[in-house]
Design an enzyme around this catalytic site. Structure first.
Site, mmCIF file in Angstrom:
data_model
loop_
_atom_site.group_PDB
_atom_site.id
_atom_site.type_symbol
_atom_site.label_atom_id
_atom_site.label_comp_id
_atom_site.label_asym_id
_atom_site.label_seq_id
_atom_site.Cartn_x
_atom_site.Cartn_y
_atom_site.Cartn_z
ATOM 1 C CG ASP A 1 -1.887 1.107 1.320
ATOM 2 O OD1 ASP A 1 -1.811 2.023 0.478
ATOM 3 O OD2 ASP A 1 -2.734 1.086 2.233
ATOM 4 C CD GLU B 1 -4.933 -0.520 0.242
ATOM 5 O OE1 GLU B 1 -4.922 -1.757 0.415
ATOM 6 O OE2 GLU B 1 -5.276 0.266 1.143
ATOM 7 C CG HIS C 1 -10.062 1.829 3.933
ATOM 8 N ND1 HIS C 1 -10.548 2.863 4.714
ATOM 9 C CD2 HIS C 1 -8.720 1.812 4.128
ATOM 10 C CE1 HIS C 1 -9.532 3.444 5.337
ATOM 11 N NE2 HIS C 1 -8.415 2.828 4.999
HETATM 12 CA CA CA Z 1 -4.877 1.979 2.379
#
Ligand code: CA
Length: 377
Positions: free
Chosen positions: A194, A220, A296
């Site tokens: 991420d 991500e 999320h």
């Molecule tokens: Ca994130």
């Protein structure tokens, strides 16, 4: 039944060990809970993911429109609030505020009928959900290669089947850290990265090519959420699936994202993208567009419970199938003194698996003493 009061709770707690993603240090956790009271004694809880003082102001602005309304008319109330603020807040904190209200209304609805929210959303596809450990942030001191490898190994020892690593600190350092974590966890554990949209597409593609060899589950937020062309460039340049969407809102925002074919996995936040009402719609769109949906989650036990209620009803990513890939819970493992403290019964995992609360509504009870302890005002 009528809504008699809407209360906001801004909570805050300092951290003993600050941590950083690629964009900022975090030395404090804040939360904004919404409490909706009715004339029949039923109380619903929601949470807004976003800047607490601003989402509280949004909820306080909306409150007079809700007093006296029937809390079971959730869809109608959602449309009313969205319509009144449409010219000023199609995205961002307005929708985050609306999300917390929406979740609280679903909690009331479940309590009114004595069933968990997932029952009202269509029934449970699953009563327990696999999760991945979200952590692996940077610390103030120490060698990240060493402490991140160690932290990742600990998640694997706890039973997590997947872990997510923060990148965005420079491609060479990212690649070295990714390699160290992959070596520490072995080949069978899923590893996601991420970048918290700290890169542009040039850097993201460069990093993607360097780490493709480490079997990455998804990349991500490689670039900023507005940069749809950048997303598309990254997606077409590397073999790693692209994830994003925690900064996108409502069915309208996700419609544009789906139409752009810019990512493979969407990650709406239940307490930010429009609440359970809207996220169910976004999930149906994801199914229609053939995109994976993995919410999320970044909040307290209220947000986790809301996410679990939705995760219970999401279809498998490909179906029908004998061994479908199921959506998974993002389980935040970073320090958060409020997260479980505000629940009378904490939501925990057993070997990476989390049971969906099956009590009425969200299936949780909020500990009011903890609310007082962390209250900002
Ligand atoms: Ca994130």
């Amino acid at each position: 039944m009528k809504i008699t009061a809407v209360r906001t709770h801004i909570l805050q707690a300092s951290l003993s060990h600050p941590f950083a993603c690629a964009r900022a240090w975090c030395d404090m956790r804040t939360a904004m809970l919404v409490e909706i009271e009715t004339d029949q004694g039923l109380v619903g809880w929601g949470e807004c993911c976003g800047p607490a003082r601003i989402t509280a102001a949004v909820v306080e602005t909306i409150t007079p429109w809700l007093i006296g309304e029937d809390p079971l008319r959730i869809e109608c109330l959602w449309q009313m609030v969205y319509g009144r603020l449409r010219d000023h807040g199609q995205k961002g904190v307005v929708i985050q505020g609306l999300s917390g209200i929406d979740v609280a209304l679903w909690d009331i609805m479940g309590k009114r009928f004595g069933v968990p929210v997932y029952q009202l959303l269509g029934g449970a596809q699953r009563t327990q959900v696999g999760s991945y450990a979200t952590g692996l942030y940077r610390r103030e001191a120490g060698d990240p290669i060493r402490y991140l490898a160690e932290e990742a190994s600990n998640y694997v020892a706890e039973g997590f089947p997947a872990v997510k690593l923060r990148v965005g600190f420079g491609e060479y350092e990212d690649a070295a850290v990714t390699r160290a974590v992959r070596e520490a966890i072995g080949p069978r554990i899923t590893l996601m990265v991420d970048a918290n949209h700290a890169y542009d597409s040039v850097a993201a593609i460069r990093l993607g090519r360097m780490i493709e060899q480490y079997d990455i589950g998804w990349f991500e937020e490689p670039v900023s959420p507005e940069d749809i062309n950048g997303y598309r460039a990254v997606k077409s340049a590397i073999a790693i699936p692209i994830a994003g969407g925690e900064c996108e809102f409502t069915r309208f925002g996700f419609r544009n994202l789906f139409n752009s074919h810019a990512l493979d996995i969407v990650q709406p936040d239940t307490c930010a993208a429009g609440g359970l009402t809207e996220c169910k719609k976004i999930a149906d769109m994801a199914d229609a567009f053939g995109k994976r949906y993995n919410p999320h989650v970044w909040g307290t036990g209220v947000a986790i419970a809301a996410s679990l209620q939705l995760l219970a009803v999401l279809p498998p990513h490909a179906h029908p199938s004998l061994r479908p890939t199921a959506p998974i819970l993002e389980f935040d493992r970073t320090e958060h003194p409020i997260r479980q403290a505000i629940l009378v019964e904490p939501i925990e995992h057993v070997r990476g698996v989390v049971r969906v609360p099956d009590g009425p509504g969200l299936g949780i009870e909020v500990d009011r003493k903890a609310l007082t302890r962390f209250a900002v005002r």
